[in-house]
Design a protein around this motif. Structure first.
Motif, PDB file in Angstrom:
ATOM      1  N   GLY A 111     -31.438  66.093  15.942  1.00 38.62           N
ATOM      2  CA  GLY A 111     -30.368  65.823  16.900  1.00 38.62           C
ATOM      3  C   GLY A 111     -29.508  64.614  16.598  1.00 38.62           C
ATOM      4  N   LEU A 112     -29.802  63.879  15.525  1.00 33.08           N
ATOM      5  CA  LEU A 112     -28.961  62.717  15.208  1.00 33.08           C
ATOM      6  C   LEU A 112     -27.542  63.172  14.875  1.00 33.08           C
ATOM      7  CD1 LEU A 112     -28.656  59.645  14.526  1.00 33.08           C
ATOM      8  CD2 LEU A 112     -29.231  60.245  12.168  1.00 33.08           C
ATOM      9  N   ASN A 113     -26.542  62.562  15.522  1.00 33.81           N
ATOM     10  CA  ASN A 113     -25.148  62.912  15.242  1.00 33.81           C
ATOM     11  C   ASN A 113     -24.504  62.022  14.194  1.00 33.81           C
ATOM     12  OD1 ASN A 113     -25.049  63.374  18.696  1.00 33.81           O
ATOM     13  ND2 ASN A 113     -24.755  65.066  17.257  1.00 33.81           N
ATOM     14  N   ARG A 114     -24.854  60.716  14.237  1.00 34.08           N
ATOM     15  CA  ARG A 114     -24.159  59.794  13.324  1.00 34.08           C
ATOM     16  C   ARG A 114     -24.969  58.520  13.172  1.00 34.08           C
ATOM     17  NH1 ARG A 114     -20.856  56.166  16.176  1.00 34.08           N
ATOM     18  NH2 ARG A 114     -21.143  56.373  18.422  1.00 34.08           N
ATOM     19  N   VAL A 115     -24.593  57.716  12.147  1.00 40.52           N
ATOM     20  CA  VAL A 115     -25.439  56.568  11.820  1.00 40.52           C
ATOM     21  C   VAL A 115     -24.602  55.356  11.402  1.00 40.52           C
ATOM     22  CG1 VAL A 115     -25.834  57.578   9.516  1.00 40.52           C
ATOM     23  CG2 VAL A 115     -27.343  55.789  10.296  1.00 40.52           C
ATOM     24  N   ASN A 116     -25.038  54.183  11.860  1.00 36.24           N
ATOM     25  CA  ASN A 116     -24.442  52.913  11.438  1.00 36.24           C
ATOM     26  C   ASN A 116     -25.472  52.168  10.595  1.00 36.24           C
ATOM     27  OD1 ASN A 116     -22.449  53.727  13.183  1.00 36.24           O
ATOM     28  ND2 ASN A 116     -22.648  52.012  14.591  1.00 36.24           N
ATOM     29  N   PHE A 117     -25.064  51.800   9.379  1.00 35.71           N
ATOM     30  CA  PHE A 117     -25.958  51.064   8.487  1.00 35.71           C
ATOM     31  C   PHE A 117     -25.599  49.584   8.507  1.00 35.71           C
ATOM     32  CE2 PHE A 117     -25.871  55.320   6.601  1.00 35.71           C
ATOM     33  CZ  PHE A 117     -27.224  55.537   6.341  1.00 35.71           C
ATOM     34  N   SER A 118     -26.611  48.740   8.562  1.00 41.48           N
ATOM     35  CA  SER A 118     -26.355  47.305   8.427  1.00 41.48           C
ATOM     36  C   SER A 118     -26.477  46.966   6.956  1.00 41.48           C
ATOM     37  CB  SER A 118     -27.374  46.519   9.238  1.00 41.48           C
ATOM     38  OG  SER A 118     -27.270  46.930  10.571  1.00 41.48           O
ATOM     39  N   LEU A 119     -25.392  46.524   6.372  1.00 44.82           N
ATOM     40  CA  LEU A 119     -25.389  46.243   4.929  1.00 44.82           C
ATOM     41  C   LEU A 119     -24.476  45.047   4.712  1.00 44.82           C
ATOM     42  CD1 LEU A 119     -26.321  47.591   2.160  1.00 44.82           C
ATOM     43  CD2 LEU A 119     -23.981  48.401   2.022  1.00 44.82           C
ATOM     44  N   ASP A 120     -25.075  43.910   4.391  1.00 43.34           N
ATOM     45  CA  ASP A 120     -24.309  42.674   4.346  1.00 43.34           C
ATOM     46  C   ASP A 120     -23.833  42.299   2.951  1.00 43.34           C
ATOM     47  OD1 ASP A 120     -24.588  42.203   7.119  1.00 43.34           O
ATOM     48  OD2 ASP A 120     -26.633  41.526   6.778  1.00 43.34           O
ATOM     49  N   VAL A 154     -19.758  57.639   9.232  1.00 46.91           N
ATOM     50  CA  VAL A 154     -20.778  56.722   8.699  1.00 46.91           C
ATOM     51  C   VAL A 154     -20.174  55.311   8.689  1.00 46.91           C
ATOM     52  CG1 VAL A 154     -22.189  56.113   6.705  1.00 46.91           C
ATOM     53  CG2 VAL A 154     -21.789  58.533   7.265  1.00 46.91           C
ATOM     54  N   LYS A 155     -20.817  54.418   9.448  1.00 48.66           N
ATOM     55  CA  LYS A 155     -20.269  53.058   9.584  1.00 48.66           C
ATOM     56  C   LYS A 155     -21.196  52.039   8.948  1.00 48.66           C
ATOM     57  CE  LYS A 155     -18.156  54.317  13.987  1.00 48.66           C
ATOM     58  NZ  LYS A 155     -18.153  54.103  15.437  1.00 48.66           N
ATOM     59  N   PHE A 156     -20.593  50.930   8.522  1.00 50.40           N
ATOM     60  CA  PHE A 156     -21.378  49.784   8.034  1.00 50.40           C
ATOM     61  C   PHE A 156     -21.205  48.630   9.013  1.00 50.40           C
ATOM     62  CE2 PHE A 156     -21.236  50.229   3.078  1.00 50.40           C
ATOM     63  CZ  PHE A 156     -21.760  51.500   3.170  1.00 50.40           C
ATOM     64  N   ASN A 157     -22.269  47.909   9.259  1.00 48.36           N
ATOM     65  CA  ASN A 157     -22.175  46.638   9.968  1.00 48.36           C
ATOM     66  C   ASN A 157     -22.373  45.532   8.944  1.00 48.36           C
ATOM     67  OD1 ASN A 157     -21.929  47.855  12.453  1.00 48.36           O
ATOM     68  ND2 ASN A 157     -24.125  47.782  12.890  1.00 48.36           N
ATOM     69  N   VAL A 158     -21.369  44.697   8.784  1.00 45.90           N
ATOM     70  CA  VAL A 158     -21.444  43.583   7.834  1.00 45.90           C
ATOM     71  C   VAL A 158     -21.302  42.293   8.638  1.00 45.90           C
ATOM     72  CG1 VAL A 158     -20.415  42.556   5.771  1.00 45.90           C
ATOM     73  CG2 VAL A 158     -20.232  45.041   6.145  1.00 45.90           C
ATOM     74  N   VAL A 159     -22.394  41.576   8.820  1.00 41.37           N
ATOM     75  CA  VAL A 159     -22.288  40.304   9.544  1.00 41.37           C
ATOM     76  C   VAL A 159     -21.675  39.285   8.587  1.00 41.37           C
ATOM     77  CG1 VAL A 159     -23.538  38.477  10.753  1.00 41.37           C
ATOM     78  CG2 VAL A 159     -24.282  40.845  11.000  1.00 41.37           C
ATOM     79  N   ALA A 160     -20.540  38.738   8.975  1.00 44.82           N
ATOM     80  CA  ALA A 160     -19.817  37.822   8.081  1.00 44.82           C
ATOM     81  C   ALA A 160     -20.439  36.428   8.149  1.00 44.82           C
ATOM     82  CB  ALA A 160     -18.347  37.767   8.496  1.00 44.82           C
TER      83      ALA A 160
END
Ligand code: GTP
Ligand code: SAM
Ligand code: SF4
Ligand code: SF4
Length: 325
Positions: A111-120, A154-160
């Motif tokens: 059932g997963l629709n979409r995913v955000n990856f944390s990649l710094d 597909v999203k990335f989270n990049v903590v600056a």
């Protein structure tokens, strides 16, 4: 449900564990944090009951996060349960991605629709330094798998973080030219481990945008990236993906806040940065009905603050992985 400040609350972020297989420098100390004992963590069945009750008062979007959600045993069962609820129309995941590739097909089937990856970082050595243990290539394999399975967007989270990954902003932006990735730069929040050094290493979104514009010229404003979060999106001309910023500090988005958080130990948190929590674990374990749970969730919504006051300092000793990032 509409809260006291006329905001529609339709998004529940669920932390399924406070454990993690990474030790990101801004999130956790090298030795890790003291994990909550097993019996204090909500079971998957208890989380499912909260989702059902929440859906009765207008929650339609659920994000599974943590800690690292994919280290939680039998996590696929939770996706299966939530996706069977016809009132929930979006199930997403925030993950460090290291275990994702091998689980991706089953997550999608569940059932997963979409995913955000944390990649710094896109540099394997720098990535290892930031996460202290992470293998970049494992995460990259997961990202490719998400694209292959159309788990869009597909999203990335990049903590600056200044001096840590600010030299890579342009590299991240270039990735969006050829790949349908949505790169979001997140302002570092003075939470938990990073609290003492966040100020000196903080990079405001305005600076990120200015640096990207110096390198790439004017970016087009983009309106249409599926999501429930606060990111603002832009696009390089002709690019397949987008570039976003999450201005958690410099320009908070509390006036359009749409969310509640459920911590791994069963506390409902009206605001990421507030101190207030509403205990759902006790009622869950003493036989509360679906209606009673829905009433408690509605009470938490009525107590949502109008905005955060992060600039005044963070007094909670817990880190993001304990609160549910
Ligand atoms: N101030 C604040 N920041 C948040 C909140 N929720 C998420 N963030 C920040 O936004 C980042 C991205 O969150 P994600 O878990 O990827 O989810 P999202 O951006 O809400 O999700 P979508 O837009 O639906 O894809 C987090 O890492 C936090 O830094 C919140 O409630 N308040
Ligand atoms: C706490 S993690 C939980 C999910 C998963 N382990 C992951 O890293 O995606 C969720 C998000 O919070 C972000 N985060 C953690 N500490 C933060 C901080 N001090 N400021 C801004 N974002 C932070 C992480 O980069 C990650 O994108
Ligand atoms: S940001 Fe996510 S992956 Fe990194 S230590 Fe925190 S919970 Fe783990
Ligand atoms: S800080 Fe609180 S009110 Fe502001 S967006 Fe986050 S959860 Fe909502």
């Amino acid at each position: 449900m509409i809260d006291n400040f006329k905001r529609q609350i339709d998004y529940l972020r669920i932390s399924v564990t406070d454990r993690c297989n990474f030790r990101c420098v801004y999130c956790m100390p090298p030795e890790g944090v003291k994990f909550t004992p097993h019996w204090e963590i909500l079971s998957l069945e208890e989380i499912s009951r909260v989702v059902d009750a929440a859906s009765d008062i207008g929650i339609t979007k659920v994000r599974i996060t943590g800690g690292e959600p994919l280290v939680r045993k039998n996590i696929l069962d939770l996706f299966q349960y939530i996706s069977a609820n016809p009132l929930i129309d979006d199930i997403s995941l925030t993950t460090n991605g290291v275990l994702f590739a091998d689980m991706a097909e089953n997550l999608k089937k569940s059932g997963l629709n979409r995913v955000n990856f944390s990649l710094d970082s896109l540099n394997p050595d720098n990535f290892r330094d930031i996460t202290r243990v992470g293998n970049f290539h494992d995460v990259w394999r997961g990202i490719n798998k998400a694209l292959e399975l159309n788990l869009h967007p597909v999203k990335f989270n990049v903590v600056a973080v200044r001096g840590v990954n600010d030299q890579e902003f342009g590299d991240f932006a270039r990735l969006t030219k050829e790949l349908p990735l949505h790169i979001r730069f997140i302002e570092l929040m003075p939470i938990g481990e990073c609290n003492p050094w966040a100020e000196g290493n903080f990079v405001a979104a305005a600076e990120i945008m200015q640096r990207l514009q110096e390198e790439f010229g004017t970016l087009e404003t983009e309106m249409k990236v599926t999501g429930s979060g606060p990111a603002k999106y832009y696009r390089l001309p002709g690019a397949k993906g987008t570039i976003g910023v999450i201005t958690a500090m410099s320009n908070h988005f509390c006036n359009s806040c749409n969310r509640l958080r459920l911590t791994a130990n069963g506390q409902l948190r009206p605001c990421l940065y507030g101190n207030q929590e509403f205990d759902l674990k006790t009622p869950l374990r003493s036989g509360a009905s679906r209606e009673e749970l829905a009433d408690l969730i509605a009470k938490a919504i009525r107590h949502k603050p109008s905005q955060h006051h992060m600039e005044e300092g963070w007094t909670d000793r817990r880190v993001m992985s304990q609160i549910g990032g």
